[in-house]
Enzyme design. Sequence first.
Site, mmCIF file in Angstrom:
data_model
loop_
_atom_site.group_PDB
_atom_site.id
_atom_site.type_symbol
_atom_site.label_atom_id
_atom_site.label_comp_id
_atom_site.label_asym_id
_atom_site.label_seq_id
_atom_site.Cartn_x
_atom_site.Cartn_y
_atom_site.Cartn_z
ATOM 1 N N VAL A 136 -0.698 12.182 -9.635
ATOM 2 C CA VAL A 136 -1.344 11.276 -10.581
ATOM 3 C C VAL A 136 -0.374 11.256 -11.766
ATOM 4 O O VAL A 136 -0.318 12.205 -12.538
ATOM 5 C CB VAL A 136 -2.750 11.767 -10.980
ATOM 6 C CG1 VAL A 136 -3.359 10.866 -12.039
ATOM 7 C CG2 VAL A 136 -3.658 11.842 -9.746
ATOM 8 N N PRO A 137 0.440 10.200 -11.877
ATOM 9 C CA PRO A 137 1.640 10.230 -12.721
ATOM 10 C C PRO A 137 1.407 10.158 -14.235
ATOM 11 O O PRO A 137 1.772 9.194 -14.902
ATOM 12 C CB PRO A 137 2.432 9.025 -12.218
ATOM 13 C CG PRO A 137 1.392 8.076 -11.734
ATOM 14 C CD PRO A 137 0.307 8.937 -11.147
ATOM 15 N N CYS A 138 0.858 11.233 -14.765
ATOM 16 C CA CYS A 138 0.628 11.291 -16.211
ATOM 17 C C CYS A 138 1.936 11.385 -16.992
ATOM 18 O O CYS A 138 1.955 11.128 -18.200
ATOM 19 C CB CYS A 138 -0.311 12.445 -16.553
ATOM 20 S SG CYS A 138 0.202 14.042 -15.938
ATOM 21 N N HIS A 139 3.032 11.710 -16.307
ATOM 22 C CA HIS A 139 4.332 11.768 -16.983
ATOM 23 C C HIS A 139 4.789 10.379 -17.446
ATOM 24 O O HIS A 139 5.677 10.279 -18.277
ATOM 25 C CB HIS A 139 5.384 12.390 -16.062
ATOM 26 C CG HIS A 139 5.613 11.642 -14.792
ATOM 27 N ND1 HIS A 139 4.795 11.785 -13.685
ATOM 28 C CD2 HIS A 139 6.556 10.732 -14.448
ATOM 29 C CE1 HIS A 139 5.239 11.005 -12.713
ATOM 30 N NE2 HIS A 139 6.302 10.341 -13.149
ATOM 31 N N ARG A 140 4.156 9.323 -16.952
ATOM 32 C CA ARG A 140 4.539 7.952 -17.324
ATOM 33 C C ARG A 140 3.873 7.480 -18.619
ATOM 34 O O ARG A 140 4.052 6.339 -19.021
ATOM 35 C CB ARG A 140 4.196 6.998 -16.184
ATOM 36 C CG ARG A 140 4.997 7.283 -14.929
ATOM 37 C CD ARG A 140 4.673 6.333 -13.814
ATOM 38 N NE ARG A 140 5.372 6.735 -12.592
ATOM 39 C CZ ARG A 140 4.955 6.479 -11.376
ATOM 40 N NH1 ARG A 140 3.844 5.785 -11.191
ATOM 41 N NH2 ARG A 140 5.637 6.899 -10.331
#
Length: 167
Positions: A136-140
């Site tokens: 779940v790409p929270c780094h984006r």
Amino acid sequence: MTETIHWAYAAQCDFRLAIASTKRGLCYVGSPGEGFEELERYCQKRFPEAEFIHDPEALKDYKESLEALLMGSPERFSLPFDTEGTDFQRAIWQALQKIPHGQTISYSELAASVGKPQAVRATGSAVGANPLLIFVPCHRVIRKSGDVTGFRGGMPLKHHLLEMEQR
């Protein structure tokens, strides 16, 4: 009834992360350098009676997928997840999965995307509560100013992921 948590490590590009799953799907991806202890603390809150079994074979597909993501793979994986959160957190986590590979979004844009434009701080908290780093790409998510800040996985991993996705 006791929940069985299978766990293992995934490693790529000098990052080693503990991962865990239940019979329903992936339930946690740890932070680099934190190891089993971080994973155990998180899982015991949700599954207080959990039995932990180190089982790399049971997590083989997740491990391979995570290692591909660490290398910048744009592929979407359809492996099952087993997450629990508030309705707002789940809405934010679903919105995170819609951010295209190689792109970023601000916290305010993310809040607006779930119909809560005034809930920027709550959005930041929901992003920080994401139990499935990278999948779940929270780094984006970055600040409106463009500053790259805040990430449970640490700034070296966040910078690495954003750079890999730009290739």
